[in-house]
Write an enzyme that holds these catalytic residues in place. Structure first.
Site, mmCIF file in Angstrom:
data_model
loop_
_atom_site.group_PDB
_atom_site.id
_atom_site.type_symbol
_atom_site.label_atom_id
_atom_site.label_comp_id
_atom_site.label_asym_id
_atom_site.label_seq_id
_atom_site.Cartn_x
_atom_site.Cartn_y
_atom_site.Cartn_z
ATOM 1 N N ASP A 24 -5.136 6.716 6.427
ATOM 2 C CA ASP A 24 -4.416 5.453 6.239
ATOM 3 C C ASP A 24 -3.796 5.087 7.584
ATOM 4 O O ASP A 24 -3.698 5.924 8.483
ATOM 5 C CB ASP A 24 -3.320 5.630 5.173
ATOM 6 C CG ASP A 24 -2.512 4.348 4.987
ATOM 7 O OD1 ASP A 24 -3.131 3.274 4.851
ATOM 8 O OD2 ASP A 24 -1.268 4.406 5.021
ATOM 9 N N SER A 25 -3.323 3.857 7.674
ATOM 10 C CA SER A 25 -2.639 3.425 8.892
ATOM 11 C C SER A 25 -1.318 4.181 9.083
ATOM 12 O O SER A 25 -0.773 4.185 10.180
ATOM 13 C CB SER A 25 -2.359 1.927 8.812
ATOM 14 O OG SER A 25 -1.626 1.639 7.638
ATOM 15 N N CYS B 17 -6.443 3.055 3.274
ATOM 16 C CA CYS B 17 -5.788 1.840 3.756
ATOM 17 C C CYS B 17 -6.566 0.612 3.262
ATOM 18 O O CYS B 17 -7.776 0.505 3.513
ATOM 19 C CB CYS B 17 -5.768 1.883 5.279
ATOM 20 S SG CYS B 17 -5.025 0.447 6.029
ATOM 21 N N GLU C 286 9.266 0.981 2.983
ATOM 22 C CA GLU C 286 9.574 2.070 3.925
ATOM 23 C C GLU C 286 11.081 2.225 4.109
ATOM 24 O O GLU C 286 11.572 3.303 4.435
ATOM 25 C CB GLU C 286 8.840 1.840 5.250
ATOM 26 C CG GLU C 286 7.337 1.917 5.029
ATOM 27 C CD GLU C 286 6.527 2.305 6.247
ATOM 28 O OE1 GLU C 286 7.099 2.520 7.318
ATOM 29 O OE2 GLU C 286 5.283 2.382 6.095
ATOM 30 N N CYS D 79 -2.574 -3.162 -1.534
ATOM 31 C CA CYS D 79 -1.945 -2.539 -0.362
ATOM 32 C C CYS D 79 -1.370 -1.203 -0.805
ATOM 33 O O CYS D 79 -0.854 -1.083 -1.924
ATOM 34 C CB CYS D 79 -0.836 -3.444 0.178
ATOM 35 S SG CYS D 79 0.100 -2.698 1.531
ATOM 36 N N HIS E 3 1.280 0.343 -0.187
ATOM 37 C CA HIS E 3 2.706 0.457 -0.497
ATOM 38 C C HIS E 3 3.103 -0.164 -1.841
ATOM 39 O O HIS E 3 4.166 0.136 -2.377
ATOM 40 C CB HIS E 3 3.540 -0.220 0.588
ATOM 41 C CG HIS E 3 3.535 0.490 1.906
ATOM 42 N ND1 HIS E 3 2.380 0.740 2.608
ATOM 43 C CD2 HIS E 3 4.552 0.995 2.645
ATOM 44 C CE1 HIS E 3 2.680 1.375 3.726
ATOM 45 N NE2 HIS E 3 3.993 1.539 3.779
HETATM 46 N N1 DGL Z 1 -1.884 0.741 4.715
HETATM 47 C C1 DGL Z 1 -1.846 -0.703 4.869
HETATM 48 C C2 DGL Z 1 -2.697 -1.345 3.759
HETATM 49 O O1 DGL Z 1 -2.886 -0.795 2.707
HETATM 50 C C3 DGL Z 1 -0.420 -1.233 4.836
HETATM 51 C C4 DGL Z 1 0.366 -0.942 6.077
HETATM 52 C C5 DGL Z 1 -0.246 -1.549 7.315
HETATM 53 O O2 DGL Z 1 -0.159 -2.792 7.506
HETATM 54 O O3 DGL Z 1 -0.832 -0.816 8.091
HETATM 55 O O4 DGL Z 1 -3.173 -2.434 3.942
#
Ligand code: DGL
Length: 268
Positions: A13-14, A76, A155, A187, A189
Site C-alpha cells: 500500500d502507499s 492501495c 490518520e 480507499c 482508509h
Molecule cells: N492507500 C490510498 C488508497 O487506497 C490512500 C492513501 C493515499 O492517498 O496514498 O487510495
C-alpha cells in the site's frame, strides 16, 4: 506440501491504510504468512500523477517479489485503479487488486442500479471504478466523488467526531441527492469511517468494503490454484516501510486491531 504453499502473501500500500486489507486477510486466512510493505516515505499516492503512482507501484512490487511471495495483493485503491493492469502483465504470480472485488460486490448489492463510489482524487480521476462496474453491468449508473480529507482525518484518529461528520455530510450530500442505494468505499482508509458514513447515508444505503471483498478473493484464488497453506497454527507477519517505522507501528494498531511489534525500514 510443496514450497509454493508455504510462501507468504505479499501486500503493498502507499502507507498504513492497506492494513485494513491485511486485517481482513488475516481474519479469513489466519494460517497464512504475510509480508506487508507500506510506502510511507512517498504517501499519499492519491494526489500524484498516474506515471508516478505506477513507478512507485512497480518498485513496491519488485521488493515483495524478492521476498518469495506466492500471491501479490495491491491493497492501495489508487495503485489498483491506475497500475494494476501493468503490474499483472509483468508479474509471474497471481496479482489481486482491491478494485475488482469491491466493484463486483457493489454490482451484486445494488437493486436500484444507482451506485456511489468514493476514493482519492487519483482513483476517482482515473474512472477505473465506473469502467469496471459498467463492464459488469452496463445498466448501472455510477456517481463518484473524491473525498481527500478522509485520509488525514483517519490518520489523526478522528473517526467519530463532529468535524469528520461535517466533512462527510459535505462530500456525500451530492451522492445522497442521486438516490444511490450502494456506496463503494474505494480507499484503504474508509472502512474505519463506516460508522459516520452509515449515519450520513442512512440505513437504505449498503456500504461496500473493498478490504473484506478482497480477502474473499484472495482465499478464492489461493484455493483455486492449490496454494492455500494446509497446516494449522497462526501464520507469521512481516512489516516493512520506506520511512518512519515508529509512526507506522503506533498507528498500525488502529487499523489492524492488534499491536505490531517489529517494523523494518527499507530503501526502495
Ligand atoms: N492507500 C490510498 C488508497 O487506497 C490512500 C492513501 C493515499 O492517498 O496514498 O487510495
Amino acid at each position: 506440501m510443496t514450497d509454493k504453499m508455504v510462501k507468504a502473501i505479499g501486500i503493498f500500500d502507499s502507507g498504513i491504510g492497506g492494513l485494513t486489507v491485511l486485517k481482513e486477510i488475516i481474519q479469513k486466512l489466519p494460517q497464512e504468512d504475510t509480508v506487508y510493505l507500506g510506502d510511507t516515505a512517498r504517501v499519499p499516492y492519491g494526489t500524484k500523477s498516474p506515471e508516478t503512482v505506477t513507478r512507485y507501484s512497480f518498485e513496491n512490487t519488485a521488493f515483495l517479489l524478492k521476498q518469495e511471495i506466492k500471491l501479490l495483493v495491491v491493497a492501495c485503491n489508487t495503485s489498483s485503479a491506475i497500475s494494476l493492469h501493468e503490474i499483472k502483465k509483468t508479474v509471474p504470480i497471481p496479482v489481486i487488486g482491491v478494485l475488482e472485488p469491491g466493484a463486483r460486490a457493489a454490482v451484486k448489492a445494488t437493486k436500484s442500479k444507482r451506485v456511489g463510489v468514493i476514493g482519492t482524487e487519483a482513483t476517482i480521476g482515473s474512472g477505473a471504478y465506473p469502467d469496471t462496474i459498467k463492464r459488469l453491468d452496463s445498466r448501472i449508473e455510477v456517481f463518484s466523488t473524491p473525498c481527500p480529507l478522509f485520509v488525514p482525518l483517519v490518520e489523526e484518529g478522528w473517526m467519530d467526531n463532529e468535524i469528520t461528520l461535517m466533512v462527510a455530510e459535505r462530500y456525500l450530500g451530492p451522492l445522497k441527492k442521486e438516490r444511490i442505494d450502494t456506496l463503494l468505499l474505494g480507499c484503504t482508509h474508509y472502512p474505519l469511517l463506516k460508522g459516520i458514513l452509515k449515519d450520513v447515508m442512512g440505513d437504505g444505503v449498503s456500504l461496500i468494503d473493498s478490504a473484506q471483498e478482497t480477502a474473499i478473493e484472495v482465499e478464492r484464488i489461493l484455493s483455486q490454484k492449490g496454494l492455500l497453506r494446509k497446516i494449522s497454527g497462526e501464520g507469521k507477519h512481516g512489516y516493512f516501510v520506506t520511512d518512519a517505522p515508529g509512526r507506522f507501528a503506533s498507528l498500525g494498531e488502529r487499523f489492524l486491531g492488534f499491536r505490531i511489534d517489529r517494523v523494518e525500514k527499507i530503501d526502495t
